[in-house]
Design an enzyme around this catalytic site. Structure first.
Site, PDB file in Angstrom:
ATOM      1  N   GLY A 120       0.838  -1.183   0.000  1.00  9.99           N
ATOM      2  CA  GLY A 120       0.000   0.000   0.000  1.00  9.99           C
ATOM      3  C   GLY A 120       0.879   1.241   0.000  1.00  9.99           C
ATOM      4  O   GLY A 120       2.051   1.174   0.426  1.00  9.99           O
TER       5      GLY A 120
ATOM      6  N   HIS B  56       7.157  37.193  11.453  1.00 10.64           N
ATOM      7  CA  HIS B  56       8.353  36.902  10.664  1.00 10.64           C
ATOM      8  C   HIS B  56       9.457  36.402  11.587  1.00 10.64           C
ATOM      9  O   HIS B  56       9.626  36.962  12.669  1.00 10.64           O
ATOM     10  CB  HIS B  56       8.830  38.169   9.938  1.00 10.64           C
TER      11      HIS B  56
HETATM   12  N1  LIG Z   1      -2.785  10.529  10.076  1.00 13.36           N
HETATM   13  C1  LIG Z   1      -3.999  10.035  10.017  1.00 13.36           C
HETATM   14  O1  LIG Z   1      -4.995  10.728  10.187  1.00 13.36           O
HETATM   15  C2  LIG Z   1      -4.203   8.578   9.734  1.00 13.36           C
HETATM   16  C3  LIG Z   1      -3.153   7.681   9.897  1.00 13.36           C
HETATM   17  C4  LIG Z   1      -3.385   6.358   9.596  1.00 13.36           C
HETATM   18  C5  LIG Z   1      -4.643   5.944   9.150  1.00 13.36           C
HETATM   19  N2  LIG Z   1      -5.621   6.845   9.029  1.00 13.36           N
HETATM   20  C6  LIG Z   1      -6.953   6.436   8.501  1.00 13.36           C
HETATM   21  O2  LIG Z   1      -6.959   5.060   8.207  1.00 13.36           O
HETATM   22  C7  LIG Z   1      -7.404   4.892   6.867  1.00 13.36           C
HETATM   23  C8  LIG Z   1      -6.821   3.639   6.281  1.00 13.36           C
HETATM   24  O3  LIG Z   1      -5.438   3.840   6.000  1.00 13.36           O
HETATM   25  P1  LIG Z   1      -4.739   3.077   4.804  1.00 13.36           P
HETATM   26  O4  LIG Z   1      -3.398   3.649   4.638  1.00 13.36           O
HETATM   27  O5  LIG Z   1      -4.893   1.619   5.010  1.00 13.36           O
HETATM   28  O6  LIG Z   1      -5.678   3.451   3.576  1.00 13.36           O
HETATM   29  P2  LIG Z   1      -5.481   4.498   2.370  1.00 13.36           P
HETATM   30  O7  LIG Z   1      -6.790   4.549   1.675  1.00 13.36           O
HETATM   31  O8  LIG Z   1      -4.855   5.755   2.820  1.00 13.36           O
HETATM   32  O9  LIG Z   1      -4.416   3.804   1.413  1.00 13.36           O
HETATM   33  C9  LIG Z   1      -4.641   2.555   0.849  1.00 13.36           C
HETATM   34  C10 LIG Z   1      -3.491   2.218  -0.085  1.00 13.36           C
HETATM   35  O10 LIG Z   1      -3.579   0.853  -0.449  1.00 13.36           O
HETATM   36  C11 LIG Z   1      -3.541   0.718  -1.843  1.00 13.36           C
HETATM   37  N3  LIG Z   1      -4.322  -0.473  -2.185  1.00 13.36           N
HETATM   38  C12 LIG Z   1      -5.646  -0.636  -2.110  1.00 13.36           C
HETATM   39  N4  LIG Z   1      -5.993  -1.877  -2.481  1.00 13.36           N
HETATM   40  C13 LIG Z   1      -4.850  -2.518  -2.778  1.00 13.36           C
HETATM   41  C14 LIG Z   1      -4.542  -3.809  -3.229  1.00 13.36           C
HETATM   42  N5  LIG Z   1      -5.482  -4.694  -3.439  1.00 13.36           N
HETATM   43  N6  LIG Z   1      -3.239  -4.119  -3.434  1.00 13.36           N
HETATM   44  C15 LIG Z   1      -2.265  -3.202  -3.196  1.00 13.36           C
HETATM   45  N7  LIG Z   1      -2.496  -1.965  -2.772  1.00 13.36           N
HETATM   46  C16 LIG Z   1      -3.773  -1.631  -2.584  1.00 13.36           C
HETATM   47  C17 LIG Z   1      -4.096   2.017  -2.366  1.00 13.36           C
HETATM   48  O11 LIG Z   1      -3.687   2.229  -3.696  1.00 13.36           O
HETATM   49  C18 LIG Z   1      -3.488   3.002  -1.373  1.00 13.36           C
HETATM   50  O12 LIG Z   1      -2.159   3.283  -1.715  1.00 13.36           O
HETATM   51  C19 LIG Z   1      -6.989   6.162   6.158  1.00 13.36           C
HETATM   52  O13 LIG Z   1      -7.783   6.399   5.027  1.00 13.36           O
HETATM   53  C20 LIG Z   1      -7.188   7.201   7.217  1.00 13.36           C
HETATM   54  O14 LIG Z   1      -8.496   7.698   7.170  1.00 13.36           O
HETATM   55  C21 LIG Z   1      -5.425   8.149   9.295  1.00 13.36           C
END
Ligand SMILES: NC(=O)c1ccc[n+]([C@@H]2O[C@H](COP(=O)([O-])OP(=O)(O)OC[C@H]3O[C@@H](n4cnc5c(N)ncnc54)[C@H](O)[C@@H]3O)[C@@H](O)[C@H]2O)c1
Ligand SMILES: Cc1cc2nc3c(=O)[nH]c(=O)nc-3n(C[C@H](O)[C@H](O)[C@H](O)COP(=O)(O)OP(=O)(O)OC[C@H]3O[C@@H](n4cnc5c(N)ncnc54)[C@H](O)[C@@H]3O)c2cc1C
EC number: 1.8.1.4
Length: 480
Positions: free
Chosen positions: A184, A445
């Site tokens: 991911g 600044h």
């Molecule tokens: N700082 C923050 O606020 C924070 C931190 C961590 C998580 N979160 C929350 O948790 C949620 C989930 O996080 P996440 O990183 O798992 O989701 P995400 O939606 O941010 O990213 C998912 C990633 O997985 C990839 N992907 C999807 N299906 C796939 C597959 N079958 N094979 C390979 N790659 C694939 C996508 O292309 C993307 O790059 C986030 O959307 C966010 O809302 C927030």
């Protein structure tokens, strides 16, 4: 089987469920909060807090490694993985303690342990694996606050077995591993991959497309790829990575080259935890993905006395959104049928990578989809004074404003202090500030916010509103 009848049943006691409990209890004492897992919330136990603790350790290591850039030489960096993980867990447990303390304060009659599922509209069956006890709960109103779970492709599980891990398991490591492959390229992948990389773990991130992180503005998406790709080893555009298990290792083969890892971290998105909830027997309207159709201003599902909140509703998987939605859903479940509409806050999302990433208000993609007529103001942080001083001078900020009114609609950014600029900008979006009103505000600044002022001036120029902005503001201070 034990039988219970309550005014409000809440499924899940994470952030949304706890908010719902407090909301419902303002109206009735007949509330039952059902929990199948440990108390303490995803955020505190295995999400926001432990991930930020790991990132804090990585920032410390990085600061030492980056010190020679300031002429400060240090004799190498030694990361004590055991001590890092010990601190992560100790601080994490402290945060979890605050949450469990709060649940401990709820009356015993308000709590039920076990997995809840619908057996008929308004009727839940709760099975407690530990005690083997079953309870049938008839609830006049129900709040679904079951959270989310990582997306795991069945073939990953088949090939990788117990070498495939989720975010939950990472924080239970006693030591830092030698090598981790991250599947991911989204938020979790970036935060954890960069932190582990900076702590000396050999990391590789696999993206199925060319996208890195959540930014939707093509120029900023390209910049995210360039900046983060320069630091974190990654293979992008690998939809079907060639993975095999060999003993306790996982072997990735790309273009004939093999690389070995101890663990593969699943970070390919999270989906609502709705399987096994018996939604097919709930009588609730569902979308094509099986998620209940709901009104985001009330939390209500269809016209039924059922409400949904937090990650379970497949909308915004963020802590503050889960908390808001929980309160709205619980309050409405408590006061039902007098369901109240609650205004929502302006959107805000932050990725705690370095540089940080943020989206405030409407994203570039949302504005295009909605057909809104908008102008864009831009700034690069490459030459921004304070950012250069701190050697944090990379990234860019784009601001979007309505062409007719000059009001700020949204912003996207990768760059220094994005978590703070994101707050300022989402507050401005929520207030309906115009670009001129923002420019009339004070700017100190030398600060990173002077970069925001440059973007606002660029935006004002594009809008052709107000007095012509100063082209090169020498009295603003050098590098402003
Ligand atoms: N700082 C923050 O606020 C924070 C931190 C961590 C998580 N979160 C929350 O948790 C949620 C989930 O996080 P996440 O990183 O798992 O989701 P995400 O939606 O941010 O990213 C998912 C990633 O997985 C990839 N992907 C999807 N299906 C796939 C597959 N079958 N094979 C390979 N790659 C694939 C996508 O292309 C993307 O790059 C986030 O959307 C966010 O809302 C927030
Ligand atoms: C690694 C990681 C880092 C994150 N970092 C951030 C961050 O920095 N900032 C941010 O804003 N957000 C972050 N998030 C997202 C944030 O943690 C979630 O949006 C939030 O915790 C969701 O809360 P919730 O109440 O919906 O779910 P949860 O807290 O998961 O609560 C759901 C509860 O329901 C229970 N449950 C599920 N099904 C049933 C059932 N059938 N019966 C009984 N009980 C059930 C579960 O056991 C669980 O306790 C992060 C997430 C992860 C995974």
């Amino acid at each position: 089987m034990q039988e219970l009848s309550v005014d409000v049943a809440i499924i899940g006691t994470g952030t949304a469920g706890m908010g719902a409990y407090r909301g419902a209890r303002q109206h009735t004492e007949s509330v039952l909060a059902i929990e199948s897992g440990p108390y303490g919330t995803t955020c505190a136990r295995v999400g926001c807090m432990p991930s930020k603790l790991l990132i804090a350790a990585a920032e410390a290591a990085h600061a030492v490694a980056a010190a020679p850039g300031f002429g400060v030489n240090v004799l190498g960096v030694q990361v004590d993985g055991r001590a890092v993980m010990q601190r992560v867990r100790a601080e994490r447990d402290r945060f979890v303690g605050f949450v469990t303390e709060s649940v401990d304060g709820w009356p015993t009659a308000h709590k039920l342990r076990g997995h809840a599922r619908f057996v008929a509209p308004g009727v839940l069956e709760v099975q407690d694996q530990g005690s083997g006890r079953s309870t049938r709960v008839r609830a006049a109103r129900i709040v679904i606050a079951t959270g989310s779970e990582p997306v795991i492709e069945p073939r990953w599980q088949q090939v990788l077995g117990d070498r495939l891990i989720r975010n939950d398991e990472v924080f239970d490591w006693q030591e830092l591993p030698r090598a981790v492959l991250v599947l991911g390229a989204g938020v979790i992948a970036l935060e954890l991959a960069q932190a582990l990389h900076r702590l000396g773990v050999r990391v590789r991130l696999i993206g199925r497309s060319q996208r890195v992180g959540p930014l939707t503005d093509p120029a900023l998406q390209a910049l995210s790829r360039e900046i983060l790709g320069a630091e974190i080893p990654m293979h992008l555009g690998l939809a079907q990575p060639d993975l095999r298990r060999e003993g306790d290792e996982v072997v990735l083969t790309v273009a004939g080259q093999e690389e070995r890892f101890d663990w593969v971290l699943a970070a390919a998105g999270r989906r609502p935890r709705l399987q096994g909830l018996g939604l097919e027997l709930s009588g609730l309207p569902l979308d094509a993905q099986g998620v209940p159709l709901f009104d985001r201003h009330t939390g209500q599902v269809g016209s039924q006395p059922v409400f949904i909140a937090g990650d379970a509703n497949a909308e915004l998987q963020l802590l503050h959104e889960a908390a808001d939605e929980g309160r709205i859903a619980g309050d409405n479940a408590g006061r039902w049928p007098d369901v109240r509409v609650r205004p929502r806050r302006a959107p805000l999302a932050v990725v705690f990578s370095d540089p940080q990433i943020m989206l405030a208000g409407q994203s570039h993609a949302e504005l295009l989809r909605a057909g809104v007529a908008f102008e864009t103001g831009r700034v690069s942080f490459a030459d921004q004074g304070r950012s250069r001083v701190m050697r944090k001078n990379q990234g860019g900020l784009h601001l979007y404003a309505d062409k007719d009114s000059g009001r700020l609609l949204g912003a996207e950014m990768i760059g220094p202090a994005a978590e703070h600029l994101g707050h300022l900008l989402s507050w401005s979006v929520q207030r309906g500030d115009t670009v001129q009103q923002m420019l009339d505000s004070p700017f100190y600044h030398p600060v990173v916010e002077e970069g925001l002022r440059t973007a606002l001036r660029d935006l004002q120029r594009a809008l052709r509103m107000g007095p012509p902005p100063i082209e090169r503001c020498l009295d603003c201070g050098p590098g402003a």
